[in-house]
Design a protein around this motif. Structure first.
Motif, mmCIF file in Angstrom:
data_model
loop_
_atom_site.group_PDB
_atom_site.id
_atom_site.type_symbol
_atom_site.label_atom_id
_atom_site.label_comp_id
_atom_site.label_asym_id
_atom_site.label_seq_id
_atom_site.Cartn_x
_atom_site.Cartn_y
_atom_site.Cartn_z
ATOM 1 N N ASN A 55 -48.921 59.555 21.510
ATOM 2 C CA ASN A 55 -47.856 58.726 20.941
ATOM 3 C C ASN A 55 -48.394 57.437 20.323
ATOM 4 N N SER A 56 -49.512 57.550 19.596
ATOM 5 C CA SER A 56 -50.160 56.351 19.057
ATOM 6 C C SER A 56 -49.329 55.664 17.982
ATOM 7 N N SER A 57 -48.355 56.366 17.397
ATOM 8 C CA SER A 57 -47.520 55.719 16.387
ATOM 9 C C SER A 57 -46.734 54.557 16.975
ATOM 10 N N GLN A 58 -46.449 54.612 18.277
ATOM 11 C CA GLN A 58 -45.757 53.500 18.910
ATOM 12 C C GLN A 58 -46.633 52.253 18.953
ATOM 13 N N VAL A 59 -47.940 52.457 19.122
ATOM 14 C CA VAL A 59 -48.872 51.326 19.099
ATOM 15 C C VAL A 59 -48.973 50.773 17.689
ATOM 16 N N ILE A 60 -49.074 51.687 16.705
ATOM 17 C CA ILE A 60 -49.192 51.255 15.317
ATOM 18 C C ILE A 60 -47.935 50.520 14.861
ATOM 19 N N SER A 61 -46.783 50.955 15.319
ATOM 20 C CA SER A 61 -45.539 50.286 14.924
ATOM 21 C C SER A 61 -45.298 48.989 15.676
ATOM 22 N N ALA A 62 -46.203 48.639 16.612
ATOM 23 C CA ALA A 62 -46.011 47.477 17.494
ATOM 24 C C ALA A 62 -44.708 47.618 18.278
ATOM 25 N N LYS A 63 -44.375 48.868 18.636
ATOM 26 C CA LYS A 63 -43.183 49.197 19.415
ATOM 27 C C LYS A 63 -41.910 48.664 18.755
ATOM 28 N N SER A 64 -41.866 48.789 17.443
ATOM 29 C CA SER A 64 -40.736 48.274 16.679
ATOM 30 C C SER A 64 -39.455 49.055 16.975
ATOM 31 N N GLU A 65 -38.436 48.355 17.427
ATOM 32 C CA GLU A 65 -37.138 48.985 17.653
ATOM 33 C C GLU A 65 -36.536 49.452 16.332
ATOM 34 N N ALA A 66 -36.715 48.657 15.280
ATOM 35 C CA ALA A 66 -36.170 49.018 13.979
ATOM 36 C C ALA A 66 -36.809 50.302 13.452
ATOM 37 N N ASP A 67 -38.113 50.473 13.676
ATOM 38 C CA ASP A 67 -38.779 51.703 13.240
ATOM 39 C C ASP A 67 -38.208 52.903 13.968
ATOM 40 N N ARG A 68 -37.974 52.789 15.265
ATOM 41 C CA ARG A 68 -37.390 53.901 16.021
ATOM 42 C C ARG A 68 -35.976 54.202 15.524
#
Length: 267
Positions: A55-68
């Motif tokens: 789930n490295s995309s969560q690290v890349i997104s900086a755990k962005s709520e908006a991205d989710r």
């Protein structure tokens, strides 16, 4: 969640969406009746995955709520979510459904799918030429289409059961992407979202099938070294100089320091 700020948007198709989703997204959203679109999150320096990290995309997104939230919204429009086996393996507990990625808007996502005449959840479709996947993955156990070759099907024989369905597309060493898309559309999956990975996106671009790209640009830097592979969102396919694919910018949204970009793709 604080709503996204709409910075720029060209006129385009809009469909009726629940008011809360429209507020959070900063405006309307819609697709024509037959569309193949991709969604990725990338670091500032172009990295979309960290090798060996689940789930490295969560690290890349900086755990962005908006991205989710945007991931959930884009899944809500789709008849089917198309991924490669590498993406499945890199997310061993994931489901490719709107509510799984952003449960806070599950009710609104469900309402949107009812309004669009979609099934309760988008169909999951997975590509694997080799058959190298775990049929016990929870997303496969929930039901999926697996596109593979004769070799891959032989490897999976006796290991899968309903609601997982194997679709064999010939003797080639790779899965033929135009055949995959044609098969999906023959089963009335007209609006197709792909979340990669990078090799799958490269192949889709190479055969001219990608209509749109949604790219979240995260303000984080990932860096690269010779020791570990850190791909961009197109891998395994050389485009320039022989093939020029241009993105026509259709929309920019902002949430903090994250940018949400929408491009129409043309060759």
């Amino acid at each position: 969640m604080i709503p996204l700020d709409r910075v720029f948007e060209e006129d385009g198709p809009k469909q009726d969406i629940p008011q809360r989703l429209e507020t959070l997204y900063g405006g309307g959203l819609g697709f024509t009746s037959s569309r193949l679109y991709a969604n990725f999150v990338s670091s500032l320096d172009g990295v979309v995955a960290l090798e060996g990290m689940a789930n490295s995309s969560q690290v890349i997104s900086a755990k962005s709520e908006a991205d989710r939230f945007v991931m959930g919204l884009l899944r809500s429009f789709a008849d089917v979510v198309l991924i490669g086996a590498g993406t499945l393996r890199a997310a061993p507990t994931s489901h490719w459904t709107p509510a799984w990625i952003y449960p806070d808007a599950a009710a609104e996502f469900a309402e949107l799918r009812r309004t669009l005449g979609r099934t309760v959840e988008p169909q999951l479709a997975v590509l694997t030429a080799s058959g190298d996947l775990d049929p016990q993955h929870p997303a496969l156990q929930a039901g999926a289409l697996v596109f593979t070759t004769n070799l891959g099907a032989a490897k999976l024989k006796g290991r899968v059961s309903d609601p997982l369905r194997i679709v064999v597309l010939g003797d080639a060493r790779t899965v033929d992407l135009p055949d995959v898309i044609a098969t999906l559309r023959s089963e009335d999956h007209q609006v197709i979202l792909t979340e990669g990975g990078p090799t799958l996106i490269g192949g889709i671009l190479n055969v001219g099938l990608l209509d749109e790209l949604f790219l979240t640009l995260s303000p984080i830097l990932a860096g690269r070294s010779e020791a570990k592979r850190r791909p961009g969102f197109v891998e395994g396919t050389e485009l320039l100089p022989s093939l020029s694919i241009l993105g026509d910018l259709r929309s920019i949204r902002k949430h903090g320091s994250h940018l949400f970009l929408r491009y129409a793709m043309s060759r």
